[in-house]
Design a protein around this motif. Structure first.
Motif, PDB file in Angstrom:
ATOM      1  N   TYR A  37       0.744  -1.257  -0.056  1.00 62.81           N
ATOM      2  CA  TYR A  37      -0.102  -0.116   0.021  1.00 62.81           C
ATOM      3  C   TYR A  37       0.888   1.147  -0.128  1.00 62.81           C
ATOM      4  O   TYR A  37       0.547   2.182  -0.814  1.00 62.81           O
ATOM      5  CB  TYR A  37      -0.908  -0.047   1.310  1.00 62.81           C
ATOM      6  N   PHE A  46      -7.955  -1.446  -0.901  1.00 61.32           N
ATOM      7  CA  PHE A  46      -6.840  -1.489  -1.879  1.00 61.32           C
ATOM      8  C   PHE A  46      -6.638  -2.991  -2.559  1.00 61.32           C
ATOM      9  O   PHE A  46      -6.557  -3.207  -3.416  1.00 61.32           O
ATOM     10  CB  PHE A  46      -5.654  -0.891  -0.924  1.00 61.32           C
ATOM     11  N   LYS A  93      -7.512  -2.383  -6.213  1.00 62.55           N
ATOM     12  CA  LYS A  93      -6.200  -2.038  -6.855  1.00 62.55           C
ATOM     13  C   LYS A  93      -5.503  -2.998  -7.769  1.00 62.55           C
ATOM     14  O   LYS A  93      -5.525  -4.173  -7.239  1.00 62.55           O
ATOM     15  CB  LYS A  93      -5.219  -1.096  -5.998  1.00 62.55           C
TER      16      LYS A  93
END
Length: 210
Positions: free
Chosen positions: A55, A72, A76
């Motif tokens: 992260y 995330f 992501k």
């Protein structure tokens, strides 16, 4: 009278022996259960650290909470290098590089974009369980925090801490042995539980058991 005294003495000896046995076995059982629980907790904390490091690689800071970290991991996408084939000893001896080999079609190197969760932990990893302390008899979440600390070299460092205290994951075990453990660790000025990272010192995200 002597017979009664002897009986009482034998009884006292047997009772003392039993109490000593239970004390020894209680300590052994406490240690065994503690190690079993801590093994699972350490594995989970290592996963959290791995996710937090990635992260920070992307955003420059750590996730402030598990909601941010979970989003995330689920949404992501990260670059993932696919490698097919390797240079042979003969090719290496001739000075051939991977770039040349790829250009000639001898090997393959492609980058694809994959969800962070899949890249770091695999497609079947349960992100929603990451914040949960993995002990069946305990209903609790890890505590996480972030900070910015000054380094000895004069620059600032982004840090995070995630952990769980003994009082949380050992609370249903022997009370006196738990008190003894906390007292022993407290006297050494150490964290009374398991954690990775620290918001009070720069420790390269180390686990306090490592």
């Amino acid at each position: 009278m002597k017979i009664v005294l002897r009986i009482l003495l034998v009884g006292a000896i047997l009772l003392l022996a039993y109490m000593c046995y239970r004390s020894i076995m209680g300590t052994i059982e406490f240690k065994k259960e503690r190690e079993y629980r801590e093994s699972a907790i350490q594995a989970r904390l290592i996963d959290i650290r791995k996710a937090q490091i990635e992260y920070k690689n992307v955003y420059g800071v750590h996730a402030a909470n598990f909601e941010e970290l979970g989003t995330f991991l689920k949404e992501k996408k990260l670059p993932f290098l696919i490698k097919e084939g390797t240079l042979t000893d003969e090719q290496l001896e001739k000075g051939m590089t991977e770039k040349e080999a790829v250009k000639r079609g001898l090997i393959r190197r492609d980058t694809i974009w994959v969800l962070a969760k899949d890249t770091l932990f695999g497609a079947h990893y349960n992100v929603d369980s990451m914040a949960i302390v993995p002990v069946k008899s305990v209903d609790a979440r890890f505590q996480m925090d972030t900070a910015t600390l000054p380094s000895s070299a004069g620059y600032t460092v982004k840090v995070f801490e995630c952990g769980v205290k003994y009082d949380v994951y050992l609370k249903d075990l022997n009370t006196q042995l738990l008190i003894n453990l906390k007292d022993e660790v407290g006297k050494m000025g150490k964290y009374q539980g398991l954690r990775v990272g620290s918001v009070t010192e720069i420790n390269n995200n180390a686990g306090n058991w490592e």
